[in-house]
Design an enzyme around this catalytic site. Structure first.
Site, mmCIF file in Angstrom:
data_model
loop_
_atom_site.group_PDB
_atom_site.id
_atom_site.type_symbol
_atom_site.label_atom_id
_atom_site.label_comp_id
_atom_site.label_asym_id
_atom_site.label_seq_id
_atom_site.Cartn_x
_atom_site.Cartn_y
_atom_site.Cartn_z
ATOM 1 N N LYS A 6 -42.431 -49.168 -39.541
ATOM 2 C CA LYS A 6 -41.929 -49.650 -38.400
ATOM 3 C C LYS A 6 -42.247 -49.092 -36.933
ATOM 4 O O LYS A 6 -42.725 -49.613 -36.146
ATOM 5 C CB LYS A 6 -40.457 -50.073 -38.242
ATOM 6 C CG LYS A 6 -39.844 -50.768 -37.016
ATOM 7 C CD LYS A 6 -38.476 -51.031 -37.259
ATOM 8 C CE LYS A 6 -37.741 -51.365 -35.773
ATOM 9 N NZ LYS A 6 -37.150 -50.402 -35.474
ATOM 10 N N ASP A 37 -37.928 -55.588 -37.173
ATOM 11 C CA ASP A 37 -36.384 -54.982 -36.952
ATOM 12 C C ASP A 37 -35.222 -56.141 -37.124
ATOM 13 O O ASP A 37 -35.627 -56.983 -37.958
ATOM 14 C CB ASP A 37 -36.298 -54.683 -35.117
ATOM 15 C CG ASP A 37 -35.952 -55.878 -34.477
ATOM 16 O OD1 ASP A 37 -36.418 -57.148 -34.903
ATOM 17 O OD2 ASP A 37 -35.737 -55.764 -33.417
#
Ligand code: SF4
Length: 227
Positions: free
Chosen positions: A130, A149
């Site tokens: 991420k 997210d």
């Protein structure tokens, strides 16, 4: 079975095509809400943003980036000092450990510069997919993956773009649905929409610009009407 799957995929693609221009019009300035000037600053800010609001991170990095300018500065931060500097972002001991280790590997393997590939970024201590996607997309303008997210995960589920729960699996689904050139922007748009309208606890479906393309919107409003 394969036919049903293809039909579902087609339906999901159609939904993305319908939603994308509406979100672009609604959030014309959607971009990363962390403040940064360099890839290194974005890398550090992204590590700090775990379990913390971007506003808080931006407050902390105002001073932090004046004090620590290079990867070597972060790698050599005296024991306890970096922890103190980032304390208000929470989980500060772990975050300081990650930042020091990440900065040390930058100095050791990349001459202090932030590398520009997923493989090299995720090989850095404390950097997961991420964080690497955030840096590649926003600092280097490369669409290598989709940042998933909490907002992107929640909205992708509500919009029925995925059946998955794990971020890595949601990301794979999104990579099959969203045109590659839009991957970075797509995440920014969903994050903005998740903050402004489709909040976790009480999504404001009644004023949502993508209500007509959201399978969950009518269900949420019907449930609310019966409360
Ligand atoms: S209609 Fe409701 S659930 Fe669907 S995206 Fe909009 S706010 Fe979220």
């Amino acid at each position: 079975m394969a036919k049903t799957t293809n039909k579902k995929l087609e339906e999901r693609r159609r939904r993305v095509v319908a939603i994308l221009p509406i979100l672009k019009r609604t959030y014309p300035n959607a971009k990363c809400s962390l403040d940064y000037r360099t890839p290194l600053q974005l890398l550090v800010a992204t590590i700090l943003s775990a379990q913390c609001t971007d506003e808080r991170v931006n407050l902390v990095t105002q001073d932090l980036f004046r004090k620590y300018k290079s990867a070597a500065d972060f790698a050599n931060a005296p024991a306890g000092e970096l922890e103190k500097d980032i304390q208000s972002t929470g989980f500060f001991r772990n975050k300081a450990k990650s930042i020091r280790a990440m900065a040390a590997s930058l100095v050791e393997k990349h001459g202090g510069r932030v590398p520009q590939t997923m493989e090299e970024l995720t090989a850095l201590a404390g950097v997961g997919r991420k964080t690497a996607n955030v840096v590649l997309g926003s600092a280097f303008g490369q669409n290598v993956g989709v940042v998933v997210d909490t907002h992107v995960a929640r909205l992708s589920q509500r919009l029925d773009l995925t059946d998955q729960l794990l971020p890595e699996k949601i990301e794979l689904d999104l990579m099959h649905l969203v045109p590659r050139e839009e991957w970075t922007l797509w995440s920014h748009l969903l994050i903005h929409h998740g903050r402004a309208v489709c909040q976790a606890r009480r999504p404001e479906c009644e004023r949502c610009p993508i209500y007509q393309d959201c399978p969950m919107g009518p269900k949420i409003l019907a449930e609310r009407a019966g409360e």
